[in-house]
Scaffold this motif. Structure first.
Motif, PDB file in Angstrom:
ATOM      1  N   VAL A   1      26.092  48.028  35.139  1.00 51.83           N
ATOM      2  CA  VAL A   1      27.508  47.786  34.817  1.00 51.83           C
ATOM      3  C   VAL A   1      27.625  46.410  34.167  1.00 51.83           C
ATOM      4  O   VAL A   1      26.729  45.574  34.311  1.00 51.83           O
ATOM      5  N   VAL A   2      28.717  46.184  33.464  1.00 50.17           N
ATOM      6  CA  VAL A   2      28.925  44.872  32.843  1.00 50.17           C
ATOM      7  C   VAL A   2      29.496  43.905  33.888  1.00 50.17           C
ATOM      8  O   VAL A   2      30.052  44.333  34.903  1.00 50.17           O
ATOM      9  N   PRO A   3      29.367  42.592  33.641  1.00 50.03           N
ATOM     10  CA  PRO A   3      29.937  41.617  34.584  1.00 50.03           C
ATOM     11  C   PRO A   3      31.447  41.800  34.727  1.00 50.03           C
ATOM     12  O   PRO A   3      32.091  42.445  33.893  1.00 50.03           O
ATOM     13  N   THR A   4      31.997  41.185  35.793  1.00 56.73           N
ATOM     14  CA  THR A   4      33.405  41.433  36.121  1.00 56.73           C
ATOM     15  C   THR A   4      34.367  40.625  35.266  1.00 56.73           C
ATOM     16  O   THR A   4      35.538  40.941  35.196  1.00 56.73           O
ATOM     17  N   GLY A   5      33.875  39.561  34.604  1.00 58.75           N
ATOM     18  CA  GLY A   5      34.814  38.628  33.977  1.00 58.75           C
ATOM     19  C   GLY A   5      35.486  37.808  35.078  1.00 58.75           C
ATOM     20  O   GLY A   5      35.028  37.795  36.226  1.00 58.75           O
ATOM     21  N   ASP A   6      36.585  37.155  34.740  1.00 61.93           N
ATOM     22  CA  ASP A   6      37.294  36.293  35.694  1.00 61.93           C
ATOM     23  C   ASP A   6      37.793  37.120  36.885  1.00 61.93           C
ATOM     24  O   ASP A   6      38.654  37.984  36.720  1.00 61.93           O
ATOM     25  N   PRO A   7      37.281  36.834  38.104  1.00 62.51           N
ATOM     26  CA  PRO A   7      37.696  37.624  39.275  1.00 62.51           C
ATOM     27  C   PRO A   7      39.206  37.542  39.539  1.00 62.51           C
ATOM     28  O   PRO A   7      39.788  38.468  40.110  1.00 62.51           O
ATOM     29  N   ALA A   8      39.829  36.437  39.084  1.00 65.53           N
ATOM     30  CA  ALA A   8      41.274  36.282  39.307  1.00 65.53           C
ATOM     31  C   ALA A   8      42.087  37.320  38.538  1.00 65.53           C
ATOM     32  O   ALA A   8      43.250  37.581  38.852  1.00 65.53           O
ATOM     33  N   LYS A   9      41.477  37.930  37.522  1.00 65.01           N
ATOM     34  CA  LYS A   9      42.186  38.951  36.747  1.00 65.01           C
ATOM     35  C   LYS A   9      42.205  40.299  37.470  1.00 65.01           C
ATOM     36  O   LYS A   9      42.892  41.226  37.062  1.00 65.01           O
ATOM     37  N   TRP A  10      41.407  40.425  38.516  1.00 64.78           N
ATOM     38  CA  TRP A  10      41.375  41.660  39.304  1.00 64.78           C
ATOM     39  C   TRP A  10      42.391  41.545  40.433  1.00 64.78           C
ATOM     40  O   TRP A  10      42.583  40.461  40.975  1.00 64.78           O
ATOM     41  N   ASP A  11      42.985  42.666  40.812  1.00 62.76           N
ATOM     42  CA  ASP A  11      43.892  42.570  41.958  1.00 62.76           C
ATOM     43  C   ASP A  11      43.203  42.967  43.260  1.00 62.76           C
ATOM     44  O   ASP A  11      43.841  43.079  44.302  1.00 62.76           O
ATOM     45  N   ALA A  12      41.893  43.174  43.220  1.00 65.67           N
ATOM     46  CA  ALA A  12      41.115  43.404  44.440  1.00 65.67           C
ATOM     47  C   ALA A  12      39.668  43.037  44.135  1.00 65.67           C
ATOM     48  O   ALA A  12      39.313  42.802  42.982  1.00 65.67           O
ATOM     49  N   ASP A  13      38.843  42.988  45.161  1.00 63.74           N
ATOM     50  CA  ASP A  13      37.410  42.737  44.970  1.00 63.74           C
ATOM     51  C   ASP A  13      36.850  43.812  44.037  1.00 63.74           C
ATOM     52  O   ASP A  13      36.980  45.007  44.305  1.00 63.74           O
ATOM     53  N   PRO A  14      36.230  43.400  42.907  1.00 64.01           N
ATOM     54  CA  PRO A  14      35.741  44.388  41.931  1.00 64.01           C
ATOM     55  C   PRO A  14      34.690  45.344  42.489  1.00 64.01           C
ATOM     56  O   PRO A  14      34.443  46.396  41.890  1.00 64.01           O
ATOM     57  N   PHE A  15      34.079  44.986  43.620  1.00 63.19           N
ATOM     58  CA  PHE A  15      33.038  45.865  44.173  1.00 63.19           C
ATOM     59  C   PHE A  15      33.438  46.462  45.520  1.00 63.19           C
ATOM     60  O   PHE A  15      32.594  46.942  46.273  1.00 63.19           O
ATOM     61  N   ALA A  16      34.740  46.438  45.831  1.00 56.25           N
ATOM     62  CA  ALA A  16      35.203  46.988  47.119  1.00 56.25           C
ATOM     63  C   ALA A  16      35.328  48.504  47.065  1.00 56.25           C
ATOM     64  O   ALA A  16      35.364  49.163  48.100  1.00 56.25           O
ATOM     65  N   ALA A  17      35.432  49.083  45.868  1.00 57.00           N
ATOM     66  CA  ALA A  17      35.565  50.536  45.709  1.00 57.00           C
ATOM     67  C   ALA A  17      36.777  51.069  46.474  1.00 57.00           C
ATOM     68  O   ALA A  17      36.710  52.087  47.160  1.00 57.00           O
TER      69      ALA A  17
ATOM     70  N   GLY B   1      43.875  60.351  44.381  1.00 54.76           N
ATOM     71  CA  GLY B   1      43.950  59.006  43.856  1.00 54.76           C
ATOM     72  C   GLY B   1      42.811  58.583  42.958  1.00 54.76           C
ATOM     73  O   GLY B   1      42.033  59.395  42.459  1.00 54.76           O
ATOM     74  N   TYR B   2      42.750  57.282  42.791  1.00 56.79           N
ATOM     75  CA  TYR B   2      41.768  56.652  41.909  1.00 56.79           C
ATOM     76  C   TYR B   2      40.860  55.745  42.736  1.00 56.79           C
ATOM     77  O   TYR B   2      41.339  55.054  43.634  1.00 56.79           O
ATOM     78  N   LEU B   3      39.595  55.729  42.386  1.00 55.59           N
ATOM     79  CA  LEU B   3      38.684  54.752  42.976  1.00 55.59           C
ATOM     80  C   LEU B   3      38.564  53.604  41.982  1.00 55.59           C
ATOM     81  O   LEU B   3      38.255  53.816  40.802  1.00 55.59           O
ATOM     82  N   HIS B   4      38.847  52.391  42.478  1.00 48.93           N
ATOM     83  CA  HIS B   4      38.877  51.209  41.623  1.00 48.93           C
ATOM     84  C   HIS B   4      37.603  50.406  41.757  1.00 48.93           C
ATOM     85  O   HIS B   4      37.008  50.355  42.822  1.00 48.93           O
ATOM     86  N   GLY B   5      37.228  49.734  40.675  1.00 45.48           N
ATOM     87  CA  GLY B   5      36.115  48.793  40.765  1.00 45.48           C
ATOM     88  C   GLY B   5      35.230  48.818  39.547  1.00 45.48           C
ATOM     89  O   GLY B   5      35.246  49.777  38.764  1.00 45.48           O
ATOM     90  N   ARG B   6      34.461  47.725  39.395  1.00 41.89           N
ATOM     91  CA  ARG B   6      33.539  47.634  38.267  1.00 41.89           C
ATOM     92  C   ARG B   6      32.506  48.756  38.346  1.00 41.89           C
ATOM     93  O   ARG B   6      31.888  48.950  39.382  1.00 41.89           O
ATOM     94  N   GLY B   7      32.380  49.481  37.268  1.00 45.76           N
ATOM     95  CA  GLY B   7      31.419  50.568  37.202  1.00 45.76           C
ATOM     96  C   GLY B   7      31.965  51.902  37.688  1.00 45.76           C
ATOM     97  O   GLY B   7      31.295  52.920  37.561  1.00 45.76           O
ATOM     98  N   SER B   8      33.192  51.898  38.222  1.00 46.21           N
ATOM     99  CA  SER B   8      33.711  53.158  38.785  1.00 46.21           C
ATOM    100  C   SER B   8      33.762  54.238  37.710  1.00 46.21           C
ATOM    101  O   SER B   8      33.267  55.353  37.914  1.00 46.21           O
ATOM    102  N   CYS B   9      34.334  53.914  36.546  1.00 44.69           N
ATOM    103  CA  CYS B   9      34.373  54.949  35.496  1.00 44.69           C
ATOM    104  C   CYS B   9      33.187  54.842  34.555  1.00 44.69           C
ATOM    105  O   CYS B   9      32.731  55.850  34.029  1.00 44.69           O
ATOM    106  N   ASP B  10      32.653  53.635  34.358  1.00 46.17           N
ATOM    107  CA  ASP B  10      31.527  53.455  33.412  1.00 46.17           C
ATOM    108  C   ASP B  10      30.303  52.969  34.152  1.00 46.17           C
ATOM    109  O   ASP B  10      30.058  51.791  34.234  1.00 46.17           O
TER     110      ASP B  10
END
Ligand SMILES: [Zn+2]
Length: 424
Positions: free
Chosen positions: A105-121, A129-138
């Motif tokens: 997966v690509v890096p998260t960028g600025d964590p402050a731009k996320w509204d939750a931990d990017p790896f919390a799933a 619903g939707y599963l959120h997080g870096r790499g979830s869709c890609d």
């Protein structure tokens, strides 16, 4: 569901939705950013998983030195000391179908731009619903769907006439190292589906993307006497204008497969670095960017087009004429790729989708480079992309994947696997 045989309908109904979502959650919680230790760990975990599900897994350490020396090497953007391949198959012989997916997966960028931990799933409704997080869709949803196909076939005791293989690869985001290494190792197949985020559409062609670097010289001087120098930033501006013109020209007439997409071949400068002191005239500028490769265009021709545009801009400019910019090609080099419009895989995927979901996806082209061109170009394997999640959500702090869509597509891939491989 219409169009399914009783047996297919029973197997499709048996797909364990919770196991799929749990697996996706575990995948997202491993922060397998390209080039990190977690990328390797994710591959080790995949080998353990497939072995546990009863498949023969080929898990190997890549010979990075030999791969880099290969003239077909697709390039990388990050450093790696080690990397691993993972191919699992339901039997021996050439697989009738390969399901491929990248776990990097690509890096998260600025964590402050996320509204939750990017790896919390985190999963948020409404509904499933939707599963959120870096790499979830890609593209961990696609990787989880591939695994769900195998798990369901094993759990239901479906015996395939010909093997189904799953390729789990690293390094897709930075050039295609994993797919390249897997093909060089000799893994092949009659057809391949990559469930990248296509919003449930079928992508049968990809524009390519080549990473370039342009270096422009200036002459340093104190800012108070700037006329004694020549700003490398100012010198770059006509080059940048030429790049904009080149992009316009390369997107004037585009293949109808792109539909209403207005800019399939984006030319973008992503990094510009110049100078080292606020009150100095910068003596050097370095720009890194990417140029899109046209469907059917040779990579060398795309490089030549950019080099020519830069050279023409330099020839028209007094300073640049004496200080010509240099163009080099470090980083990921994605050729374009296209599955022939009459390849039977297109109809087979469309029918499997229609029979399970009542929706028949039509072929379209994607504006990005991916492993598709390696599977097609180097592997000679008819390949298309069909998967859950929206490309617009990928690589962003909004990244998420629709779980209903993920499960629906897993079911379609399950039917495709049964039909292509044949069942006893
Ligand atoms: Zn991807």
């Amino acid at each position: 569901m219409t169009g399914l045989s009783d047996r297919e309908a029973a197997v499709v109904a048996a797909l364990d939705e919770k196991a799929l979502v749990d697996h996706l959650t575990a995948l997202v919680r491993l922060p397998s950013i390209s080039g990190t230790d977690a990328e390797s760990e994710s591959q080790h975990q995949a080998a353990r998983d497939f072995a546990e599900w009863g498949l023969d897994a080929d898990s190997w350490r890549l010979d990075l030195h030999a791969l880099r020396a290969d003239p077909r090497f697709p390039g990388t953007e990050v450093e790696r000391d080690e990397a691993y391949g993972m191919v699992a198959a339901t039997g021996t012989g050439t697989p009738a179908l390969v399901l491929q997916g990248h776990i990097d997966v690509v890096p998260t960028g600025d964590p402050a731009k996320w509204d939750a931990d990017p790896f919390a799933a985190e999963i948020r409704g409404p509904g499933r619903g939707y599963l959120h997080g870096r790499g979830s869709c890609d593209m961990k949803a696609g990787v989880a769907a591939n695994a769900a196909v195998v798990r369901t076939l094993v759990a239901e005791g479906v015996r395939l006439d010909r093997p189904l293989a799953v390729h789990t690869v690293v390094g897709e985001e930075d050039g295609g190292l994993g797919a390249f290494a897997t093909l060089v190792r000799g893994h092949t197949g009659d057809a391949c589906v990559i469930p990248e985020p296509t919003s449930g559409r079928m992508i049968t062609a990809n524009a390519g993307a080549l990473t370039f670097r342009i270096e422009v010289d200036g002459r340093a001087a104190h800012a108070s006497t700037r006329l004694a120098g020549h700003s490398a930033f100012d010198a770059f501006l006509p080059v940048y204008d030429a790049l904009r013109d080149l992009e316009r020209e390369r997107n004037r007439v585009v293949d109808p497969l792109f539909g209403d997409l207005t800019l399939p071949y984006g030319l973008s400068v992503g990094i510009v670095q110049a100078g080292d002191w606020a009150s100095s005239v910068p003596d050097r500028l370095t720009a890194h960017g990417r140029i899109g490769v046209i469907l059917g265009e040779d990579v060398g021709a795309a490089r030549a087009a950019l080099e020519h545009a830069v050279a023409q801009a330099a020839a028209r400019d007094l300073w640049l004429g004496d200080h010509p910019p240099t163009v080099t090609w470090p980083g990921g080099q994605f050729a374009s790729g296209r599955l022939p419009d009459d390849d039977p895989l297109i109809e087979q995927v469309a029918t499997a989708a229609a029979d399970t979901q009542g929706l028949r996806p039509t072929p379209t082209a994607g504006p990005y480079g991916s492993d598709l061109r390696l599977m097609l170009g180097i592997g000679g394997i008819p390949t298309l992309q069909y998967g859950p999640g929206a490309a617009e959500d990928a690589h962003s702090p909004r990244e998420r994947v629709d779980l209903d869509q993920t499960i629906a597509i897993a079911r379609s891939l399950l039917v495709l696997a049964m039909r292509r491989c044949g069942t006893r």
